[in-house]
Enzyme design. Structure first.
Site, PDB file in Angstrom:
ATOM      1  N   LEU A  90       0.590  -1.014   0.307  1.00 29.82           N
ATOM      2  CA  LEU A  90      -0.221   0.108  -0.107  1.00 29.82           C
ATOM      3  C   LEU A  90       0.790   1.407  -0.049  1.00 29.82           C
ATOM      4  O   LEU A  90       1.659   1.873   0.874  1.00 29.82           O
ATOM      5  CB  LEU A  90      -1.259  -0.341   1.270  1.00 29.82           C
ATOM      6  CG  LEU A  90      -2.148   0.659   1.136  1.00 29.82           C
ATOM      7  CD1 LEU A  90      -3.109   0.388   0.317  1.00 29.82           C
ATOM      8  CD2 LEU A  90      -2.928   1.373   2.547  1.00 29.82           C
ATOM      9  N   ASP A  91       0.115   2.445  -0.938  1.00 23.91           N
ATOM     10  CA  ASP A  91       1.266   3.181  -0.790  1.00 23.91           C
ATOM     11  C   ASP A  91       3.121   3.647  -0.968  1.00 23.91           C
ATOM     12  O   ASP A  91       3.580   4.104  -1.131  1.00 23.91           O
ATOM     13  CB  ASP A  91       0.954   4.374   0.560  1.00 23.91           C
ATOM     14  CG  ASP A  91      -0.423   4.517   0.723  1.00 23.91           C
ATOM     15  OD1 ASP A  91      -0.628   3.970  -0.332  1.00 23.91           O
ATOM     16  OD2 ASP A  91      -0.768   5.030   2.199  1.00 23.91           O
TER      17      ASP A  91
END
Lengths: 292, 292, 292, 292
Positions: free
Chosen positions: B234-235
């Site tokens: 994520l990210d």
């Protein structure tokens, strides 16, 4: 890109667009065992128009003699094309003369970047029509010449004669770091496409004198600076780089000059840097700038 | 550049750097009578490393059959190299699916640019886990599908199954326009390097939830947004584009959200535009972006 | 700043600078139990000159009747000063008329921000000299009036008469969102300092028609947009906001128009926003903008 | 604003928000016949919260004795309020000590602006843990002290003792121009809210060591710098100013360092300038910056 600057060469090409240019050039470089590091090209029109290329390649062991031979061989490749081209050795920084007057911000920014190794030039001298900045320049170990310019055209011509003899063989590039003197057409022609000036406005706004005063009167919300090659037409030469900074109603003319000085020195430094890195091709009254 | 988009093709190449790539490619294009419009390349290291190229060329009269033959012939050229490549016809816009949730700014910016003809995509559908934006989407003549996502992982898997069957053959590119749902690794793998997300902070600052609240708490003077390809982490996916806007002590969290929304929609629009124009190559966890 | 917009009032003051202004104003507000939320002031010269103030204060329980009394009482305070002032209730958004022609980007940006609640205006109508954008406008629930403008001055006067009767009591602010028609001096005088126009260049560069074509010819490296109040002198009104975007040699005129449209719509939206928030005071041909 | 800097005073106020503050302050200044040149204020919340004010006023004939009396009289005005305040004479520039290490860009930018008269400080000395920059500093006529810092905490404490005795009475402000040494909590407390550091990243991204290497690894498209007051928590102090610059895939770590150095020196110079102009108030871990 960290480069082995020894043995690296930059090729700039301008020619009418036609099929086969890239194939001819890259075929040649391949036969010479060159390794292309960067390559950019631009066509003004996909079906006819003008073609521009910048090519940076690495050729292990290349020295000046090798470069001479490379130029001869490349000249043969270009036979079928009407091509302007140059092959510039990265390991030989361009000889650069800086002209200035009394204000020092643009000059200092250039000398400082040069001293830090950020600007790969061979700064051969600084010439000024005023003696004020001698100590600042000599502190960097750069020769300073004071060439005053009298009020008449005769005076100007004589001053330029003196400058040209000082600069003989020493000026691949001439930078006007707020020089504040209009050059004669002869001088401009002598260094065609090799004189960079910084104008203290976002051209074509505020062409001519005293742009900050006029910007203040007009109440603009941004002020700017423009680096351009010098041509016979004042403030009309091909633009290399421009930038702006935000101002408000609370800034008076002196504030604009102070804020503008920061933009001027950076815009000029970038334009000079790009010229030194062979990133700029002049096309009529415009420039092609192959930025990273 | 105004282009005859018919008959124009974009070539993207990734391979280990080695001599002769450019010569081989440009020699091939020359034999096919292609006219190269733009060409950019990048090497991570002049002496070994990875090589990336984007090439846009014009081949009068080329149609889909011609493109198929061109691909076969180019495959032979690449034999001597370990090369990832693609040849994309400019005249066939990429099929694009937009996922969104309840906030509309990023979605509207994309649909608006698309409707104005500024974004050359074939927007096949919008899918949302909420019904709120149906009318806004249908006003643009784009099909809207409401696929709710329940609270459990099972629910998410089932929702993604529904989405994947809706998207079958319709999604060369998936854009998360503030979709607000974490996708399963399976879904991500299914559209590897073809899902673009907009994160509402200047990554890697404020990774995770509620970045504007945390930016306000930290008292930053700039807020930003980051468009990136989605990966399992994520990210952490490869960043395509980022931008920032200045804020002051007088802006509260709602102000930051409002100002941030403007940056988000523009950063996402640019990233999507560049992907659609085949300007982005993924290299590990980074991107090469061949900007104009 | 999240504000209780009910009971919040904005005070704008312009007057010759003289001691005691701030004391008189703040003393008055203190006696009325007003709580000052923001206050900004500017003097053009510390020893004589002009004085400008923006004051936003909160007065619990203030309604329209209370505001009327407040104005009467404040008028007495100003007796000793030659003062232009206004007291504007934040809870009554300004009535705003948007004029447009055929291109929609500036109009859409305004309507979109308005619909999202980011622009606190009461958009009463859109008027256009072309029917093209009717559906787009009505989709936002805003009345659309098509008022064609014929080729003669008589035609223009008649069209403006129609527009003025439509706008009667409905226009605290008139926004020209690329309206493309020069207004008569009468119309301009009727809405003095209340007409905002967006000019598609960085004024004063490229005053007049076709700025993007001329920017392309000049080879500038930045293009811009300027929002200004409309005065009798075309393109000479007080500038509210300007911004620029970087362009390169690879952008043709159509690219400049497309990139410029993004700058135009944002510059116009910011200028309108600041006017609606009573942040702009006109001082001759300049503006004081009290930004956050 | 060109000001008569003699007789000009700056007032900074922090206090809990309550009615009557502005009236009390402006009433006092009016009774003293002061002319307010600029005034800015900020409340964190219109109904309760904290109140901040910056006021610049002109009081003809005010000298140091007059200032002392003014402070005594103002202290009485503040009796009813819980108020932090300062009255700073513009004509007495703050005594400023610059700490540096080996890299010179931030130091040179400060000294240069100072020498040009753009930064109104009284630079009393430069202290470095390395002798390298002595000549560069002394060229500006500024005393240079080499205070080496050994490897142990004892060494650091002794070095700081030496520095503190050199700085005794000479340091209204301490600027860390890439000093590269963590200061002890005692030293930080000694100059509470008066030490400004430049961190070479866009905080809170890349907190800690070697931010450019990590920025390169992450493939960010912008790099930045952050000027902040130093607190016990490393890289967590109140942010004064931040800025960024665009980078591309073609920039390696050395390029990032070089480009970053330009941002660092300008961000630091702006933060120092604002502190010197009494534009910054610290509020917990944030700053209020009253910009022009």
């Amino acid at each position: 890109m960290t480069e082995s600057k020894e043995s690296t060469v930059r090729l700039l090409i301008t020619c009418p667009d036609q099929p086969g240019i890239v194939a001819a050039v890259s075929g040649f470089l391949h036969r010479k065992n060159a390794n292309i590091i960067h390559s950019d090209q631009h066509s003004t029109d996909p079906e006819g128009g003008r073609f521009f290329m910048r090519n940076e390649f690495f050729l292990p062991g290349l020295d000046l003699d090798g470069l001479t031979r490379l130029r001869e061989e490349f000249a043969e490749v270009t036979n079928g094309f009407v091509m302007d081209w140059s092959l510039s050795p990265v390991w030989m920084p361009k000889k650069t003369v800086i002209l200035c007057s009394r204000v020092d911000h643009a000059l200092m920014e250039l000398l400082w970047r040069w001293k830090r190794g950020d600007m790969r030039a061979d700064v051969t001298m600084v010439i000024s029509n005023h003696p004020d900045l001698r100590l600042s320049v000599e502190h960097f170990g750069v020769p300073f010449h004071h060439v005053p310019v009298g009020p008449t055209l005769r005076d100007k011509v004589h001053a330029e004669d003196t400058m040209m003899s000082l600069m003989e063989g020493q000026a691949d590039l001439v930078v006007l770091a707020r020089y504040m003197q209009v050059l004669t057409p002869d001088f401009v022609a002598r260094f065609d496409r090799r004189i960079i000036n910084i104008h203290h406005s976002f051209l074509p706004a505020f062409v001519g004198a005293d742009p900050y005063r006029r910007a203040h009167q007009r109440g603009v919300k941004l002020i700017g600076a423009t680096a351009h090659y010098v041509t016979e037409e004042l403030d009309e030469g091909p633009i290399i780089e421009q930038d702006v900074i935000r101002v408000t109603h609370s800034h008076d003319i002196d504030d604009l000059k102070r804020l503008g000085a920061d933009i001027e020195r950076h815009v000029l430094a970038r334009a000079v840097q790009w010229h030194l890195e062979d990133r700029v091709i002049v096309d009529g009254n415009k420039t092609i700038v192959f930025r990273r």
